[in-house]
Enzyme design. Structure first.
Site, short mmCIF file in Angstrom:
data_model
loop_
_atom_site.label_atom_id
_atom_site.label_comp_id
_atom_site.label_asym_id
_atom_site.label_seq_id
_atom_site.Cartn_x
_atom_site.Cartn_y
_atom_site.Cartn_z
N GLU A 78 33.91 -31.20 10.45
CA GLU A 78 33.97 -30.61 9.10
C GLU A 78 32.54 -30.34 8.60
O GLU A 78 31.75 -31.27 8.45
CB GLU A 78 34.72 -31.55 8.15
CG GLU A 78 34.96 -30.87 6.80
CD GLU A 78 35.95 -31.63 5.91
OE1 GLU A 78 36.87 -32.28 6.43
OE2 GLU A 78 35.78 -31.54 4.69
N LYS A 258 41.15 -39.18 1.34
CA LYS A 258 40.82 -38.37 2.53
C LYS A 258 39.31 -38.09 2.54
O LYS A 258 38.66 -38.13 3.58
CB LYS A 258 41.62 -37.06 2.52
CG LYS A 258 41.52 -36.25 3.80
CD LYS A 258 40.35 -35.30 3.84
CE LYS A 258 40.32 -34.46 5.10
NZ LYS A 258 39.15 -33.58 5.18
N ASP A 274 38.15 -47.56 16.88
CA ASP A 274 39.52 -47.02 16.84
C ASP A 274 39.77 -46.52 15.41
O ASP A 274 40.11 -47.30 14.52
CB ASP A 274 40.47 -48.17 17.23
CG ASP A 274 41.94 -47.76 17.14
OD1 ASP A 274 42.24 -46.70 16.56
OD2 ASP A 274 42.78 -48.53 17.64
N HIS A 371 30.71 -26.22 0.47
CA HIS A 371 31.46 -26.10 1.73
C HIS A 371 31.13 -24.81 2.42
O HIS A 371 31.01 -24.76 3.62
CB HIS A 371 32.96 -26.08 1.42
CG HIS A 371 33.62 -27.40 1.60
ND1 HIS A 371 34.92 -27.53 1.93
CD2 HIS A 371 33.15 -28.65 1.48
CE1 HIS A 371 35.24 -28.80 2.00
NE2 HIS A 371 34.17 -29.50 1.73
C1 MEV Z 1 37.45 -32.40 1.70
O1 MEV Z 1 37.49 -32.63 3.09
C2 MEV Z 1 37.41 -33.70 0.93
C3 MEV Z 1 37.61 -33.57 -0.59
O2 MEV Z 1 38.80 -32.85 -0.84
C4 MEV Z 1 37.70 -34.97 -1.13
C5 MEV Z 1 38.15 -35.04 -2.57
O3 MEV Z 1 38.84 -34.13 -3.04
O4 MEV Z 1 37.79 -36.05 -3.22
C6 MEV Z 1 36.49 -32.80 -1.22
#
Ligand code: MEV
Length: 423
Positions: A78, A258, A274, A371
């Site tokens: 990513e 996430k 792991d 991003h």
């Molecule tokens: C993207 O991989 C992760 C985010 O969506 C985390 C979040 O929204 O806190 C930017």
């Protein structure tokens, strides 16, 4: 059904490669990639080994944990993860860095039992606790050389007849899965002999790692959070609100967590761990109060935004992938971690820094801007640009204001035409 590839494992490597290539359109090119990444070292590690699947590794910087500056090797595809981790780390390191503590570092396993008289099993376990611990430790005699081994055995009723016999183990520097599983199987056989009216269904470690917990805490000054259009105080307040929303809304909490795992997995993979165990431990912990919640908590305190997180980090410093993946060992050296607790604290700190960077971006400019810089590069590569072409194609693409595949391909073609013209 007549299965075409049943017994695939019986073929030698070249036959397996041919069978695989038979399914691919551009077999010649694919063969170069698959074969080029083949490393015979791994043929005994996994079944039907074909090749090494590459993921990029980079280094996050600026992370200070318990007064030590770390370089963090991270493996991720990513684009923005490493930059975000370094940014979040910088905000926290300018204000004393992250303080981390290991709350506990133990592994648990369970033996599932079925009995019509659960109270007799409970009584048996209470009376034979020391003996059961001994049986567990005897299955792994060397453990006492480097760790405390099995520590306790306790029963937990699951319903009227099923019970879990929970075994808690200190596995020292190892992740402990193999150690705990062999201990559990020894206790399982022992119980089968000892308890006539008890059925033993299975024995396995649990990835619910509530005994492998780390607490991390860090702060950033509000001043440092300011952007061109927002004061630091407002940004800090919004980050705090964002962490609150992740506490009350499971839909948001899932994405919030996430983002934390973006950093944690990347560091955990680089250090040879792991990551599926980590993922399942973390999400199980996030729902421990009966509702799935975000794991971080950000609060304004005077001139600072203070963040905290308690999180399970079930990892190992020795054994497992660290033995077979050469880069895992090298990465431990790059990070300069020397034991499992230091590594646990490092990985948890990465999660906190990653979350700060994500929330800051989300409540200010949004995630796309940051991003997109790196994501556009990835898209340009995915659409066929060679490494030498990437920078120039990205510049040309910026002028179009678009980054869909069709536009990228057109821009690459135009770039090549122009380059050919100018020799
Ligand atoms: C993207 O991989 C992760 C985010 O969506 C985390 C979040 O929204 O806190 C930017």
């Amino acid at each position: 059904m007549n299965l075409k590839y049943n017994g695939f494992y019986k073929h030698d490597y070249l036959t397996r490669l041919d069978l695989v290539l038979g399914r691919i359109n551009n077999a010649e090119n694919s063969k170069v990639i698959i074969d080029g990444n083949y490393d015979s070292k791994f043929k005994n590690i996994i079944e039907n080994y074909l090749t090494n699947y590459q993921l990029p590794e980079g280094i996050a910087t600026n992370l200070v944990v318990n007064d030590r500056e770390y370089m963090v090797p991270m493996v991720t595809e990513e684009p923005s993860v490493i930059a975000a981790c370094s940014n979040g780390s910088k905000l926290l390191s300018d204000n004393g860095g992250i303080s981390a503590t290991v709350i506990s570092n133990l592994v648990d396993g369970q033996i599932i039992l079925k009995s019509k008289t659960p109270e007799t099993v409970e009584q048996y376990v209470t009376e034979n606790q020391a003996n059961l611990v001994k049986v567990a430790n005897l299955s792994h005699p060397s453990i006492k050389n480097y760790a405390r081994g099995a520590l306790s055995v306790a029963t937990r009723r699951l319903d009227g007849q099923y019970m879990s016999l929970d075994v808690t183990v200190d596995a020292g520097e190892a992740m402990g899965a193999n150690i705990v599983n062999s201990m559990l199987e020894a206790v399982k056989s022992y119980l089968q002999d000892e308890l006539a009216n008890v059925e033993v269904l299975m024995a396995i470690l649990t990835n619910d790692s509530h005994h492998a917990l780390v607490k991390v805490k860090g702060k950033t000054s509000l001043n440092q959070l300011s952007t061109r259009s927002m004061s630091g105080k407002i940004v800090g307040q919004k980050i705090s609100e964002a962490s609150y929303i992740a506490k009350i809304d499971a839909v948001r909490a899932t994405t919030h967590n996430k983002g934390i795992m973006n950093g944690i997995d990347a560091a955990a993979i680089a250090l040879g761990n792991d990551w599926r165990a980590l993922e399942s431990a973390v999400h199980s912990f996030a729902v421990k109060d009966g509702r799935y919640q975000g794991l971080t908590d950000w609060q304004i305190d005077d001139e600072y935004l203070v963040g905290e997180m308690t999180i399970p980090i079930p990892i190992g410093f020795i054994g497992g992938a660290t033995r077979v993946l050469p880069l895992a060992k090298i990465n431990q050296e790059i990070a300069q971690v020397s034991d499992s607790e230091q590594e646990m604290m490092l990985i948890a700190s990465v999660g906190l820094a990653q979350n700060l960077a994500a929330l800051k971006a989300l409540v200010t400019e949004g995630i796309q801007r940051g991003h997109m810089g790196l994501a556009v590069k990835s898209a340009v590569i995915a659409n066929g640009a060679t490494p030498d072409e990437v920078e120039k194609v990205v510049k040309m693409l910026a002028k179009t204001g678009q980054h869909d595949s069709e536009t990228i391909k057109k821009v690459i073609n135009n770039f090549r035409k122009e380059s050919n013209k100018h020799g």
